[in-house]
Scaffold this motif. Structure first.
Motif, PDB file in Angstrom:
ATOM      1  N   ARG B 283       0.861  -1.185   0.000  1.00 15.69           N
ATOM      2  CA  ARG B 283       0.000   0.000   0.000  1.00 15.69           C
ATOM      3  C   ARG B 283       0.896   1.232   0.000  1.00 15.69           C
ATOM      4  NH1 ARG B 283      -2.230   2.943   4.258  1.00 15.69           N
ATOM      5  NH2 ARG B 283      -1.333   1.543   5.807  1.00 15.69           N
ATOM      6  N   ILE B 284       0.562   2.175  -0.897  1.00 15.75           N
ATOM      7  CA  ILE B 284       1.320   3.419  -0.918  1.00 15.75           C
ATOM      8  C   ILE B 284       0.806   4.315   0.209  1.00 15.75           C
ATOM      9  CG2 ILE B 284       1.758   5.525  -2.247  1.00 15.75           C
ATOM     10  CD1 ILE B 284       1.648   3.723  -4.760  1.00 15.75           C
ATOM     11  N   VAL B 285       1.706   4.813   1.036  1.00 19.00           N
ATOM     12  CA  VAL B 285       1.310   5.614   2.187  1.00 19.00           C
ATOM     13  C   VAL B 285       1.536   7.091   1.869  1.00 19.00           C
ATOM     14  CG1 VAL B 285       1.660   5.986   4.656  1.00 19.00           C
ATOM     15  CG2 VAL B 285       2.093   3.728   3.665  1.00 19.00           C
ATOM     16  N   ALA B 286       0.441   7.854   1.820  1.00 22.96           N
ATOM     17  CA  ALA B 286       0.552   9.296   1.596  1.00 22.96           C
ATOM     18  C   ALA B 286       1.072   9.939   2.889  1.00 22.96           C
ATOM     19  CB  ALA B 286      -0.812   9.856   1.216  1.00 22.96           C
ATOM     20  N   PRO B 287       1.688  11.144   2.786  1.00 21.69           N
ATOM     21  CA  PRO B 287       2.313  11.761   3.979  1.00 21.69           C
ATOM     22  C   PRO B 287       1.389  11.827   5.191  1.00 21.69           C
ATOM     23  CG  PRO B 287       2.849  12.997   2.010  1.00 21.69           C
ATOM     24  CD  PRO B 287       1.903  11.931   1.574  1.00 21.69           C
ATOM     25  N   ASN B 288       0.087  12.059   4.978  1.00 16.72           N
ATOM     26  CA  ASN B 288      -0.803  12.225   6.131  1.00 16.72           C
ATOM     27  C   ASN B 288      -1.484  10.936   6.573  1.00 16.72           C
ATOM     28  OD1 ASN B 288      -0.210  14.921   5.733  1.00 16.72           O
ATOM     29  ND2 ASN B 288      -2.015  15.210   4.418  1.00 16.72           N
ATOM     30  N   SER B 330      -6.549   6.007  -8.930  1.00 18.72           N
ATOM     31  CA  SER B 330      -7.051   7.165  -8.191  1.00 18.72           C
ATOM     32  C   SER B 330      -6.287   7.383  -6.884  1.00 18.72           C
ATOM     33  CB  SER B 330      -8.543   6.994  -7.894  1.00 18.72           C
ATOM     34  OG  SER B 330      -8.727   5.813  -7.149  1.00 18.72           O
ATOM     35  N   HIS B 331      -5.675   6.334  -6.367  1.00 15.16           N
ATOM     36  CA  HIS B 331      -4.893   6.488  -5.136  1.00 15.16           C
ATOM     37  C   HIS B 331      -3.432   6.768  -5.416  1.00 15.16           C
ATOM     38  CE1 HIS B 331      -7.942   3.466  -3.235  1.00 15.16           C
ATOM     39  NE2 HIS B 331      -8.487   4.638  -3.547  1.00 15.16           N
ATOM     40  N   ALA B 332      -3.064   6.684  -6.668  1.00 14.67           N
ATOM     41  CA  ALA B 332      -1.645   6.562  -6.940  1.00 14.67           C
ATOM     42  C   ALA B 332      -0.919   7.885  -7.077  1.00 14.67           C
ATOM     43  CB  ALA B 332      -1.445   5.748  -8.209  1.00 14.67           C
ATOM     44  N   GLY B 333      -1.578   8.878  -7.640  1.00 12.33           N
ATOM     45  CA  GLY B 333      -0.867  10.114  -7.920  1.00 12.33           C
ATOM     46  C   GLY B 333       0.156   9.886  -9.014  1.00 12.33           C
ATOM     47  N   VAL B 341       8.923   7.028  -2.289  1.00 10.07           N
ATOM     48  CA  VAL B 341       7.547   6.685  -1.929  1.00 10.07           C
ATOM     49  C   VAL B 341       7.581   5.779  -0.719  1.00 10.07           C
ATOM     50  CG1 VAL B 341       5.430   5.563  -2.739  1.00 10.07           C
ATOM     51  CG2 VAL B 341       6.891   6.756  -4.365  1.00 10.07           C
ATOM     52  N   ARG B 342       6.695   6.063   0.229  1.00 10.84           N
ATOM     53  CA  ARG B 342       6.600   5.144   1.381  1.00 10.84           C
ATOM     54  C   ARG B 342       5.523   4.113   1.097  1.00 10.84           C
ATOM     55  NH1 ARG B 342       9.585   5.824   5.437  1.00 10.84           N
ATOM     56  NH2 ARG B 342       8.518   4.331   6.787  1.00 10.84           N
TER      57      ARG B 342
END
Lengths: 257, 355
Positions: B283-288, B330-333, B341-342
């Motif tokens: 899972r890609i973890v967004a900063p927030n 849609s989640h990927a950016g 990327v985390r």
């Protein structure tokens, strides 16, 4: 592009020219090879059909050519099958061996066949000539059959077997019909090769099994009988008929009912 | 479920030295759709040909409904087969092709007519009955082959890479078609393919072949989520395989960190393992974003991305180790080459493969 067409035309004329001489000559009133013919009639044709020294060799030639075609196919179909399909000891040798008649000059073969066939007293018999012609026709017929078999999808046989057809029914319902064009070509080749063969026939055909080419050769050697033009014309017609027949068969095969 | 088709420790060697099929055991239930999946040369097709009767096992037996098939020739086995190149008889019409097995089995005329009509209806080819195979498209030809293989009610239908010659769209249509036929007539099907997507979408069970042996037999999802060997993990689906060491119920993934899979096999304790993480399990973890307890997060540097429209596949590196991540678009950016990327792994989404 036009140069190619001109070249093709020249070749066609070159190939066709003898026909333009031979066909008129077969209707000549002259008793020799005079050209242009002094007059025209169908007497030479009447002579051909009434003279047994002409029509008997013709019948012989057809009989021998047919026998050669059948015997060649009977040998070549299983042989090609074995060589193409199976891996066995001596396979490469068998393949080579079946091609060897092609490598020997015909005159040498002719002398050899004469000597060899004289032991079982087959010189001067139909069977003797058929055996010799079969040897001569085998190499090319073999190549034709092997090529046809190589292009034949083995899964067709497997599909037939999965459908419940045993070995024999698989051959007759599937393998044979699919390979038929190759078989026809190989058989036709053997037939024509035998029908046209002169050298070996001169040695072993003798009088009783004398073939048409042998008779023609003797005719040219001994006299100037225009009947030979009749024979040539009719052979020419035969070839045209065969060609048309083959085209017709092919058309039917491709368009299906 | 009783065993219907039973393959018992069959071995096939063509040269007496190498075993093309090396001790395969397989029990197939009546009505099952089983796929033999593997790379070329893995023995799957040879196994199928032995069931068909075109190859003879060096040792072992094949039993169908209790009778030993090994001594029965192919044409008496009552087994149907569909080939990759269709193998339709070119000199027969569709109708004649399909009626061929019935004619060989001496069915009477009216029975042949009824059965051919029914089966052509099933494969939607009634309008093409009078045509020759060469007048049909690839997909239609394969449907004729299916009809021919099914028309005599065989005990089993064998399919040897039947969709290999079709283009992608047609292949997907035919997958649905074959599944529908399987459902409608409930026949046992043994399907050979090297296409793992095909195996995943169609099969009740998959047998994964490698070097003449079966590495795993199981339902598709199980093969995908819990491969028993590294080969299966790599061959079926896209995968990340990391080196790991199991210590105290947790696995230390070399260069990435430790994680505690909830269902780790106690037998693996203290051993080196392959750690399987499917690209979509990351899972890609967004900063927030919050990271759940027990999740392992690490950073990767993006090398490249492939955009599939509905998802992206991200190729990156973590401590020199290649990592693939699949994410819904849609989640990927957008990730440029060199971006950091985390990503996070849920411990439930880690599978350990014993070495």
């Amino acid at each position: 592009m036009p140069i190619v067409i001109i070249f093709a035309l020249i070749v066609t004329v070159f190939l066709f020219a003898p026909v333009l001489i031979v066909v008129p000559m077969s209707f000549t009133t002259s008793q020799s090879y005079a050209f242009p013919p002094p007059g025209y009639w169908t007497g030479q044709y009447a002579k051909y059909f009434s003279d047994p020294t002409w029509y008997l060799p013709t019948i012989n030639s057809f009989t021998i050519a047919l026998g050669t075609a059948i015997l060649t196919l009977a040998l070549v179909i299983p042989a090609a099958y074995a060589v193409v399909r199976y891996r066995f000891k001596g396979r490469a040798f068998a393949n080579m061996f079946l091609i060897t008649p092609l490598l020997v000059p015909t005159i040498i073969s002719a002398i050899a066949y004469y000597k060899y066939l004289s032991y079982p007293k087959l010189v001067g018999t139909h069977i003797g000539v058929i055996l010799a012609h079969t040897c001569l026709a085998t190499p090319v017929a073999m190549l034709i059959m092997a090529a046809a078999l190589k292009g034949y999808d083995r899964n067709l046989e497997r599909a037939a077997m999965m459908s419940g057809a045993g070995v024999l029914r698989t051959f007759f319902y599937v393998t044979f019909p699919v390979l038929r064009p190759g078989i026809v070509v190989a058989g036709l080749f053997a037939f024509l090769n035998s029908f046209d063969e002169t050298v070996v026939s001169l040695f072993i055909a003798g009088r009783a099994a004398s073939t048409l080419p042998k008779r023609m050769f003797e005719s040219i050697q001994l006299d100037t009988d225009p009947v030979i033009a009749v024979v040539s014309t009719m052979l020419f017609l035969l070839v045209i008929c065969m060609f048309l027949l083959q085209a017709l068969l092919r058309r039917r095969q491709f368009h299906g009912s | 479920m009783t065993d219907y088709l039973e393959i018992k420790s069959i071995v096939k060697s063509f040269d007496g030295k190498i075993n093309a099929v090396d001790g395969v055991d397989l029990s197939i239930a009546k009505g099952e759709f089983i796929t033999l999946l593997g790379p070329s040369g893995s023995g799957k097709t040879t196994t199928l040909l032995m069931v068909a009767g075109f190859e003879h096992p060096t040792s072992g037996t094949i039993e169908l409904t209790g009778r030993d098939l090994t001594k029965i020739p192919p044409y008496k086995r009552n087994v149907g087969m569909v080939f990759q190149n269709y193998a339709l008889f070119p000199h027969m019409t569709v109708e004649k092709n399909v009626s061929f097995p019935l004619r060989m089995r001496k069915f009477n005329r009216s029975e042949i007519e009824t059965r051919v009509r029914r089966i052509l209806d099933l494969v939607a080819l009634t309008d093409h009955a009078a045509k020759y195979p060469r007048q049909l498209s690839g997909g239609q030809q394969q449907r004729v082959a299916l009809a021919r293989g099914l028309v005599f009610d065989p005990d089993v239908l064998l399919l040897d890479e039947p969709l290999g010659a079709l283009d992608k769209n047609l292949r997907e249509q035919m997958q649905v078609e074959i599944k529908r036929i399987h459902r409608e007539i409930g026949i046992t099907m043994v399907y050979v393919t090297h296409d793992q997507t095909e195996a995943m979408t169609m099969s009740d069970r998959i047998a994964v072949f490698n070097k003449g042996k079966i590495e795993q037999i199981d339902v598709p999802l199980k093969v995908y989520r819990e491969p028993t060997t590294r080969f299966v993990g790599e061959f079926v689906g896209d995968s990340n395989l990391f080196d790991g060491l199991v210590k105290g119920g947790a696995v230390d993934v070399t260069g990435i960190g430790a994680i505690r899979p909830p269902r780790a096999d106690p037998k693996l304790e203290g051993r080196a393992v392959d750690v399987l993480v499917r690209p979509e399990w990351l899972r890609i973890v967004a900063p927030n974003d919050r990271v759940a307890d027990g999740e392992l997060t690490f950073e990767i540097v993006v090398d490249d991305t492939i955009n599939y429209g509905d998802s992206i596949l991200l190729f990156g590196k973590a401590q020199q180790r290649s990592v693939r991540v699949r994410a819904i678009t849609s989640h990927a950016g957008i990730f440029a080459r060199g971006a950091k990327v985390r990503v996070a792994i849920d411990p439930a989404n880690v599978f350990l493969i014993a070495r």
